[in-house]
Design an enzyme around this catalytic site. Structure first.
Site, mmCIF file in Angstrom:
data_model
loop_
_atom_site.group_PDB
_atom_site.id
_atom_site.type_symbol
_atom_site.label_atom_id
_atom_site.label_comp_id
_atom_site.label_asym_id
_atom_site.label_seq_id
_atom_site.Cartn_x
_atom_site.Cartn_y
_atom_site.Cartn_z
ATOM 1 N N SER A 172 0.803 -1.230 0.000
ATOM 2 C CA SER A 172 0.000 0.000 0.000
ATOM 3 C C SER A 172 0.830 1.273 0.000
ATOM 4 O O SER A 172 0.256 2.373 -0.039
ATOM 5 C CB SER A 172 -0.960 0.001 1.193
ATOM 6 O OG SER A 172 -2.073 -0.816 0.928
ATOM 7 N N LYS A 186 0.022 3.739 -2.698
ATOM 8 C CA LYS A 186 -0.942 4.840 -2.561
ATOM 9 C C LYS A 186 -0.242 6.195 -2.430
ATOM 10 O O LYS A 186 -0.869 7.234 -2.681
ATOM 11 C CB LYS A 186 -1.847 4.589 -1.356
ATOM 12 C CG LYS A 186 -2.749 3.365 -1.488
ATOM 13 C CD LYS A 186 -3.636 3.202 -0.279
ATOM 14 C CE LYS A 186 -4.595 2.031 -0.429
ATOM 15 N NZ LYS A 186 -3.942 0.723 -0.304
ATOM 16 N N SER A 223 -6.080 3.126 4.614
ATOM 17 C CA SER A 223 -5.507 2.424 3.471
ATOM 18 C C SER A 223 -6.599 1.780 2.619
ATOM 19 O O SER A 223 -6.604 0.573 2.377
ATOM 20 C CB SER A 223 -4.498 1.366 3.930
ATOM 21 O OG SER A 223 -3.639 1.001 2.868
ATOM 22 N N ASN A 224 -7.524 2.614 2.139
ATOM 23 C CA ASN A 224 -8.671 2.134 1.376
ATOM 24 C C ASN A 224 -8.270 1.820 -0.061
ATOM 25 O O ASN A 224 -7.964 2.719 -0.850
ATOM 26 C CB ASN A 224 -9.775 3.202 1.409
ATOM 27 C CG ASN A 224 -11.095 2.695 0.882
ATOM 28 O OD1 ASN A 224 -11.176 2.236 -0.246
ATOM 29 N ND2 ASN A 224 -12.124 2.794 1.702
ATOM 30 N N ASN A 225 -8.276 0.540 -0.408
ATOM 31 C CA ASN A 225 -7.832 0.117 -1.732
ATOM 32 C C ASN A 225 -8.720 0.664 -2.843
ATOM 33 O O ASN A 225 -8.232 1.084 -3.895
ATOM 34 C CB ASN A 225 -7.792 -1.404 -1.822
ATOM 35 C CG ASN A 225 -6.687 -2.005 -0.977
ATOM 36 O OD1 ASN A 225 -5.666 -1.380 -0.739
ATOM 37 N ND2 ASN A 225 -6.897 -3.220 -0.512
ATOM 38 N N HIS A 272 1.054 -7.729 -6.813
ATOM 39 C CA HIS A 272 2.385 -8.207 -6.441
ATOM 40 C C HIS A 272 3.397 -7.940 -7.563
ATOM 41 O O HIS A 272 4.531 -8.412 -7.480
ATOM 42 C CB HIS A 272 2.346 -9.706 -6.138
ATOM 43 C CG HIS A 272 1.848 -10.033 -4.769
ATOM 44 N ND1 HIS A 272 2.674 -10.156 -3.679
ATOM 45 C CD2 HIS A 272 0.598 -10.231 -4.303
ATOM 46 C CE1 HIS A 272 1.960 -10.447 -2.594
ATOM 47 N NE2 HIS A 272 0.696 -10.492 -2.948
ATOM 48 N N THR A 317 1.628 2.966 5.786
ATOM 49 C CA THR A 317 1.932 1.553 5.973
ATOM 50 C C THR A 317 1.633 0.779 4.691
ATOM 51 O O THR A 317 0.954 1.268 3.790
ATOM 52 C CB THR A 317 1.089 0.969 7.113
ATOM 53 O OG1 THR A 317 -0.306 1.168 6.807
ATOM 54 C CG2 THR A 317 1.401 1.660 8.427
ATOM 55 N N GLY A 318 2.126 -0.435 4.632
ATOM 56 C CA GLY A 318 1.822 -1.314 3.516
ATOM 57 C C GLY A 318 1.987 -2.757 3.938
ATOM 58 O O GLY A 318 2.955 -3.089 4.622
ATOM 59 N N SER A 319 1.037 -3.603 3.531
ATOM 60 C CA SER A 319 1.120 -4.998 3.949
ATOM 61 C C SER A 319 0.433 -5.913 2.944
ATOM 62 O O SER A 319 -0.721 -5.691 2.567
ATOM 63 C CB SER A 319 0.467 -5.174 5.329
ATOM 64 O OG SER A 319 0.541 -6.517 5.753
ATOM 65 N N LEU A 320 1.167 -6.895 2.481
ATOM 66 C CA LEU A 320 0.655 -8.010 1.698
ATOM 67 C C LEU A 320 1.330 -9.266 2.242
ATOM 68 O O LEU A 320 2.267 -9.162 3.040
ATOM 69 C CB LEU A 320 0.990 -7.860 0.213
ATOM 70 C CG LEU A 320 0.271 -6.770 -0.591
ATOM 71 C CD1 LEU A 320 0.905 -6.650 -1.977
ATOM 72 C CD2 LEU A 320 -1.213 -7.084 -0.722
#
Length: 515
Positions: A101, A104, A351-353, A404, A464-467
Site C-alpha cells: 500500500s 498509494k 488504506s482504502n484500496n 504483487h 503503511t503497507g502490507s501483503l
C-alpha cells in the site's frame, strides 16, 4: 653504435641508476596525478565528510537490519534530509521491491496534482422524459461519476427531491449508468482469494458505500445470536438490499461456548454464505463483503429509496437495468462528494484500496478521456517523471498496491516524498498520513497501535503497507535535534512475525538520532 670497454662500463652504471630511480619517479608522478584529481573534484572529499558525520546512524540502522528474522528477506531502506534531499543512509536503496500500500503514496500524490485538493465527484439523477401532472413519463437514470462516498442516505435525498417536484408515479424503467469508467471491474493482478472481501471490491463509476469508511462496492453483514439454542443466527445486511442473497448455515449454541463464524461471498455470484456457531451470550460477528457488479447494487438500493418515499413505477415499467444516459437527458437532482482533501483521510489513514483504484481511473478520465487503469497509470507515470523519479526503474500495475507486480526502489519513494513537500497541496497530503500512536482512528489510522511511546509517538507520520510476505513503511519523522527526515522501508519475501517491529525500530531510531 660502438661502445668501448670503458664506455661499456659507464653504460652499465647508467642502466643500474635508472632502474633504481624510476620506481621513485613513478610514485611521485602517481602522487602528483592523484593530487590533481582531488583538486579538480573537491566534492569527493566533501561527500566523504558527510558520510562520516552519519556513521553513528548507519551503525544503528545496520544493527537493526542484521536481525536474524531478516535472513532470506529482500530489504530496501532509504533515509534523506527532507530539506535538500541529501541521501543520509541506504541499504539496497536502488533495489526494486513490491511496495504494497505504499503504492498509494504515488497514486495519491498524482491525484492531488492532477485533480486538486478541492476536486469532487458527482452523481446525477436524470430523465429522457417529462413530467405531466404527478407522473414522470420516461426512464429515470442514476448516473455515477466515480463517487466512492455515495451512501443510502444520499439516494434517499434524491428520492425526496423527486417527491418535492410533485412526482408520485414513474412510467419508465430505472437505469444505472456507469459508463464514466470502463467496464473492467478488477485490476489485472488482483488475487482470486482477495476478490470476495472489501480489500478487493470491484470498481465501478456507479457504486455505493455502507458507512463512513467509504468502502465502495461493499455491504456490511452482521451475525447476532438467535433467541434460543439451536436457532440460526440473526443476519442483517447494511444497507438493506435484495441484490445479495444470504445463505444462513449458522447455529446458536449454549452460552460460554466458542464463537466460530465465517462470512464470505461465493465467487461470481452475490450469494453470501454465513456459517458456523455463535453462543447465546456471544458478541456480533461483522464483515464488509464485496458485491459482484456494484452498479446493480446501487440501482437496487435507489429503487428501495424511491419506494420508501412513495414513488411508484406504474404500468409495465420499473425494470432495473444498466445503460447509457441519452445526451438530451435533463438533470433532476445531483450530488457532489466531499473534496479530495477530506476523502484522503479514510483513503490514507485506513488504506482504502478502492479509493486508490477509483482515483487512478478518474485521472485517466480527466486527462485522457478514458476511465481505465491503463490511462490512469499513464498519468501517474508522467507525474513521477516530472518530479525527477527514474520511471525506468519503476513498474506500476494498479493504484492501491494490491498487485504483487508493482515495483519501486526505496530511494525513489524517498525522493517522491521529498519532492512533494514543495507542492501547494502538500499540507493536505501530509495530514492524510497515519500518525504513530495516535489513538483516534481517523488520526492514527493504521499506525494507531504502533510506536505508542515518545519520541516516535505523534512524530512518525507515514504510510503503511502490507501483503503476504510484504511490509512497508514510508513517511516523515523529526530527529532529536529538529531535522526532518524522509524515510522508506520495504521488506519483501518476509516470513517472520516481527516485520512491523523492524520498521518501528528504524523509525524510532531516526526520531532519537541527533545528526
Amino acid at each position: 653504435m660502438i661502445v668501448t670497454r670503458y664506455g661499456k662500463k659507464w653504460f652499465l652504471l647508467f642502466l643500474l641508476a635508472m632502474l633504481i630511480f624510476l620506481p621513485f619517479a613513478s610514485q611521485e608522478q602517481s602522487f602528483v596525478s592523484a593530487s590533481k584529481e582531488m583538486a579538480e573534484r573537491p566534492d569527493k572529499t566533501e561527500q566523504l565528510q558527510v558520510a562520516g558525520e552519519d556513521e553513528g546512524l548507519a551503525d544503528k540502522l545496520d544493527e537493526i537490519l542484521s536481525h536474524s528474522s531478516l535472513d532470506g528477506t529482500s530489504v530496501s531502506v532509504s533515509v534523506r534530509n527532507s530539506e535538500n534531499g541529501e541521501l543520509l543512509y541506504e541499504r539496497n536503496g536502488d533495489q526494486r521491491l513490491h511496495p504494497a500500500s505504499n503504492m498509494k503514496l504515488l497514486s495519491g500524490a498524482a491525484a492531488m496534482e492532477t485533480l486538486g485538493e478541492d476536486y469532487q465527484f458527482t452523481t446525477e439523477v436524470l430523465t429522457d422524459g417529462n413530467v405531466r401532472g404527478r407522473v414522470l413519463h420516461g426512464d429515470l437514470y442514476l448516473k455515477g461519476k466515480g463517487d466512492p462516498t455515495l451512501m443510502k442516505e444520499d439516494l434517499d435525498q434524491f428520492a425526496a427531491e423527486l417527491k418535492d417536484m410533485g412526482i408520485k408515479n414513474i412510467k419508465g424503467d430505472l437505469i444505472g449508468d456507469d459508463t464514466w469508467y470502463d467496464d473492467v471491474r478488477l485490476s489485472l493482478d488482483l488475487n482470486w482469494s482477495d476478490e470476495p472481501y472489501y480489500t478487493g471490491a470491484q470498481v465501478s463509476a456507479l457504486t455505493l458505500s455502507p458507512n463512513e469508511d467509504y468502502d465502495a462496492g461493499t455491504v456490511i453483514v452482521e451475525a447476532h445470536p438467535g433467541d434460543n439454542t439451536g436457532d440460526e443466527a440473526e443476519i442483517t445486511v447494511t444497507p438493506a438490499t435484495d441484490y445479495v442473497t444470504i445463505v444462513n448455515k449458522t447455529e446458536t449454541v449454549p452460552a460460554g461456548e466458542n464463537k466460530d463464524i465465517s462470512i464470505e461471498r461465493e465467487h461470481g455470484s452475490n450469494d453470501i454464505v454465513v456459517e458456523g456457531t455463535i453462543p447465546e451470550d456471544g458478541t456480533r460477528s461483522r464483515s464488509w463483503v464485496s458485491v459482484w457488479e456494484p452498479t446493480g447494487y446501487a440501482v437496487d438500493v435507489f429503487k428501495k429509496s424511491l419506494e420508501e418515499h412513495g414513488l411508484k413505477f406504474i404500468g409495465n415499467s420499473g425494470d432495473v437495468k444498466t445503460g447509457e444516459t441519452p445526451e438530451n437527458a435533463n438533470v433532476l437532482a445531483s450530488r457532489k462528494s466531499m473534496p479530495l482533501e477530506e476523502l484522503y483521510i479514510p483513503f490514507m489513514k485506513l488504506s482504502n484500496n478502492g479509493h486508490g483504484e477509483i482515483l487512478t481511473k478518474e485521472m485517466g478520465r480527466v486527462v485522457h478521456d478514458e476511465g481505465s487503469w491503463d490511462a490512469g497509470i499513464d498519468v501517474i507515470e508522467d507525474f513521477i517523471t516530472e518530479l525527477g523519479l527514474d520511471s525506468d526503474t519503476i513498474l506500476l500495475r494498479d493504484g492501491s498496491g494490491m498487485s504483487h507486480k508493482n515495483m519501486i526502489p526505496a530511494n525513489e519513494l524517498s525522493k517522491l516524498l521529498t519532492a512533494v513537500k514543495d507542492k501547494s497541496w502538500f499540507t493536505a497530503f501530509e495530514n492524510s498520513l497515519p500518525v504513530a500512536g495516535a489513538s483516534e482512528r481517523f488520526v492514527g489510522g493504521t499506525l494507531r497501535y504502533r510506536m505508542t511511546e515518545e519520541p516516535a509517538q505523534g512524530n512518525v507520520v507515514a504510510k503503511t503497507g502490507s501483503l503476504t510476505g510484504v511490509s512497508a513503511l514510508s513517511g516523515y519523522v523529526t530527529s532529536q535535534d529538529g531535522e526532518e527526515l524522509v524515510f522508506s522501508i520495504m521488506l519483501n519475501n518476509y516470513l517472520g512475525s516481527s516485520d512491523t517491529e523492524i520498521e518501528d525500530s528504524i523509525a524510532t531510531t531516526l526520531a532519537e538520532h541527533a545528526l
